[in-house]
Scaffold this motif. Structure first.
Motif, PDB file in Angstrom:
ATOM      1  N   VAL A   1       0.835  -1.198   0.000  1.00  0.00           N
ATOM      2  CA  VAL A   1       0.000   0.000   0.000  1.00  0.00           C
ATOM      3  C   VAL A   1       0.877   1.257   0.000  1.00  0.00           C
ATOM      4  O   VAL A   1       1.874   1.327   0.701  1.00  0.00           O
ATOM      5  CB  VAL A   1      -0.949   0.010   1.223  1.00  0.00           C
ATOM      6  CG1 VAL A   1      -1.579   1.377   1.433  1.00  0.00           C
ATOM      7  CG2 VAL A   1      -2.018  -1.044   1.074  1.00  0.00           C
ATOM      8  N   LEU A   2       0.478   2.235  -0.804  1.00  0.00           N
ATOM      9  CA  LEU A   2       1.157   3.520  -0.838  1.00  0.00           C
ATOM     10  C   LEU A   2       0.178   4.561  -0.312  1.00  0.00           C
ATOM     11  O   LEU A   2      -0.973   4.624  -0.752  1.00  0.00           O
ATOM     12  CB  LEU A   2       1.583   3.881  -2.257  1.00  0.00           C
ATOM     13  CG  LEU A   2       2.451   5.140  -2.368  1.00  0.00           C
ATOM     14  CD1 LEU A   2       3.500   4.974  -3.445  1.00  0.00           C
ATOM     15  CD2 LEU A   2       1.626   6.385  -2.627  1.00  0.00           C
TER      16      LEU A   2
ATOM     17  N   ARG B   1      -7.839   3.486  -3.546  1.00  0.00           N
ATOM     18  CA  ARG B   1      -8.481   2.435  -2.736  1.00  0.00           C
ATOM     19  C   ARG B   1      -9.352   3.048  -1.646  1.00  0.00           C
ATOM     20  O   ARG B   1     -10.485   2.665  -1.454  1.00  0.00           O
ATOM     21  CB  ARG B   1      -7.402   1.540  -2.137  1.00  0.00           C
ATOM     22  CG  ARG B   1      -7.893   0.482  -1.193  1.00  0.00           C
ATOM     23  CD  ARG B   1      -8.657  -0.605  -1.965  1.00  0.00           C
ATOM     24  NE  ARG B   1      -9.037  -1.681  -1.111  1.00  0.00           N
ATOM     25  CZ  ARG B   1      -8.383  -2.823  -0.985  1.00  0.00           C
ATOM     26  NH1 ARG B   1      -7.295  -3.040  -1.697  1.00  0.00           N
ATOM     27  NH2 ARG B   1      -8.811  -3.755  -0.179  1.00  0.00           N
ATOM     28  N   TYR B   2      -8.793   3.998  -0.889  1.00  0.00           N
ATOM     29  CA  TYR B   2      -9.513   4.715   0.159  1.00  0.00           C
ATOM     30  C   TYR B   2      -9.099   6.180   0.108  1.00  0.00           C
ATOM     31  O   TYR B   2      -7.961   6.489  -0.256  1.00  0.00           O
ATOM     32  CB  TYR B   2      -9.158   4.189   1.561  1.00  0.00           C
ATOM     33  CG  TYR B   2      -9.467   2.745   1.772  1.00  0.00           C
ATOM     34  CD1 TYR B   2     -10.781   2.297   1.881  1.00  0.00           C
ATOM     35  CD2 TYR B   2      -8.436   1.815   1.883  1.00  0.00           C
ATOM     36  CE1 TYR B   2     -11.053   0.952   2.081  1.00  0.00           C
ATOM     37  CE2 TYR B   2      -8.701   0.471   2.080  1.00  0.00           C
ATOM     38  CZ  TYR B   2     -10.014   0.051   2.181  1.00  0.00           C
ATOM     39  OH  TYR B   2     -10.283  -1.274   2.375  1.00  0.00           O
TER      40      TYR B   2
ATOM     41  N   PHE C   1      -5.110   6.308  -0.322  1.00  0.00           N
ATOM     42  CA  PHE C   1      -4.459   5.004  -0.195  1.00  0.00           C
ATOM     43  C   PHE C   1      -4.562   4.295  -1.534  1.00  0.00           C
ATOM     44  O   PHE C   1      -5.650   4.215  -2.115  1.00  0.00           O
ATOM     45  CB  PHE C   1      -5.143   4.160   0.885  1.00  0.00           C
ATOM     46  CG  PHE C   1      -5.013   4.724   2.264  1.00  0.00           C
ATOM     47  CD1 PHE C   1      -4.067   4.209   3.142  1.00  0.00           C
ATOM     48  CD2 PHE C   1      -5.816   5.765   2.688  1.00  0.00           C
ATOM     49  CE1 PHE C   1      -3.928   4.725   4.421  1.00  0.00           C
ATOM     50  CE2 PHE C   1      -5.691   6.297   3.961  1.00  0.00           C
ATOM     51  CZ  PHE C   1      -4.751   5.774   4.831  1.00  0.00           C
ATOM     52  N   PHE C   2      -3.424   3.818  -2.010  1.00  0.00           N
ATOM     53  CA  PHE C   2      -3.356   3.099  -3.276  1.00  0.00           C
ATOM     54  C   PHE C   2      -2.862   1.676  -3.020  1.00  0.00           C
ATOM     55  O   PHE C   2      -2.029   1.454  -2.132  1.00  0.00           O
ATOM     56  CB  PHE C   2      -2.388   3.800  -4.245  1.00  0.00           C
ATOM     57  CG  PHE C   2      -2.839   5.183  -4.627  1.00  0.00           C
ATOM     58  CD1 PHE C   2      -3.683   5.371  -5.708  1.00  0.00           C
ATOM     59  CD2 PHE C   2      -2.420   6.286  -3.908  1.00  0.00           C
ATOM     60  CE1 PHE C   2      -4.108   6.644  -6.056  1.00  0.00           C
ATOM     61  CE2 PHE C   2      -2.836   7.567  -4.249  1.00  0.00           C
ATOM     62  CZ  PHE C   2      -3.679   7.748  -5.329  1.00  0.00           C
TER      63      PHE C   2
ATOM     64  N   SER D   1       4.210   7.676   1.513  1.00  0.00           N
ATOM     65  CA  SER D   1       4.887   6.683   2.351  1.00  0.00           C
ATOM     66  C   SER D   1       4.443   5.271   1.972  1.00  0.00           C
ATOM     67  O   SER D   1       3.352   5.052   1.465  1.00  0.00           O
ATOM     68  CB  SER D   1       4.624   6.932   3.839  1.00  0.00           C
ATOM     69  OG  SER D   1       3.266   6.734   4.148  1.00  0.00           O
ATOM     70  N   VAL D   2       5.350   4.340   2.227  1.00  0.00           N
ATOM     71  CA  VAL D   2       5.099   2.912   2.075  1.00  0.00           C
ATOM     72  C   VAL D   2       5.578   2.223   3.342  1.00  0.00           C
ATOM     73  O   VAL D   2       6.375   2.783   4.113  1.00  0.00           O
ATOM     74  CB  VAL D   2       5.815   2.314   0.844  1.00  0.00           C
ATOM     75  CG1 VAL D   2       5.254   2.904  -0.452  1.00  0.00           C
ATOM     76  CG2 VAL D   2       7.313   2.538   0.920  1.00  0.00           C
ATOM     77  N   LYS D   3       5.107   1.040   3.541  1.00  0.00           N
ATOM     78  CA  LYS D   3       5.513   0.276   4.724  1.00  0.00           C
ATOM     79  C   LYS D   3       6.970  -0.137   4.607  1.00  0.00           C
ATOM     80  O   LYS D   3       7.451  -0.490   3.537  1.00  0.00           O
ATOM     81  CB  LYS D   3       4.615  -0.957   4.851  1.00  0.00           C
ATOM     82  CG  LYS D   3       4.804  -1.688   6.147  1.00  0.00           C
ATOM     83  CD  LYS D   3       3.752  -2.769   6.259  1.00  0.00           C
ATOM     84  CE  LYS D   3       3.927  -3.503   7.568  1.00  0.00           C
ATOM     85  NZ  LYS D   3       2.855  -4.473   7.762  1.00  0.00           N
TER      86      LYS D   3
END
Length: 108
Positions: free
Chosen positions: A8-9, A43-44, A70-71, A105-107
């Motif tokens: 998720v980005l 996505r959101y 959120f992508f 940001s990304v995880k």
């Protein structure tokens, strides 16, 4: 703790309007952000304003609007950046803001 999928980005954008007290500017910006958040690869979406939280040195309440998207992947976010609806949003509304900051940001 609930964790988002690792790919998720998160694209978080803060806007400072030239005229943050103008009802017309606020209405246009809110309408535009709502429309922007309908792009298919998102996505959101969370559209917000500064929360009425305790003032502390680390909390910045100076922005007018926040857009958090959120992508599912970097590729989806890349597609969003060149989507005609996103490009139209910038073209038609950039006169409203004096400053924009983006945090992606990304995880880890």
């Amino acid at each position: 703790m609930k964790n988002a999928p690792s790919d998720v980005l998160v694209h978080h954008v803060y806007f400072w309007l030239h005229e943050p007290d103008s009802p017309d500017a606020r209405e246009q910006m809110q309408r535009a952000l709502e429309e922007l958040s309908t792009i298919e690869t998102i996505r959101y979406a969370h559209l917000g304003v500064p929360a009425a939280t305790e003032s502390r040195d680390v909390v910045d309440h100076s922005y007018t609007y926040s857009l958090m998207l959120f992508f599912d992947s970097k590729e989806d976010q890349d597609s969003y950046q060149i989507d005609s609806q996103h490009l139209q949003f910038v073209e038609e509304n950039q006169h409203l803001w004096e400053r924009v900051i983006v945090y992606d940001s990304v995880k880890w």
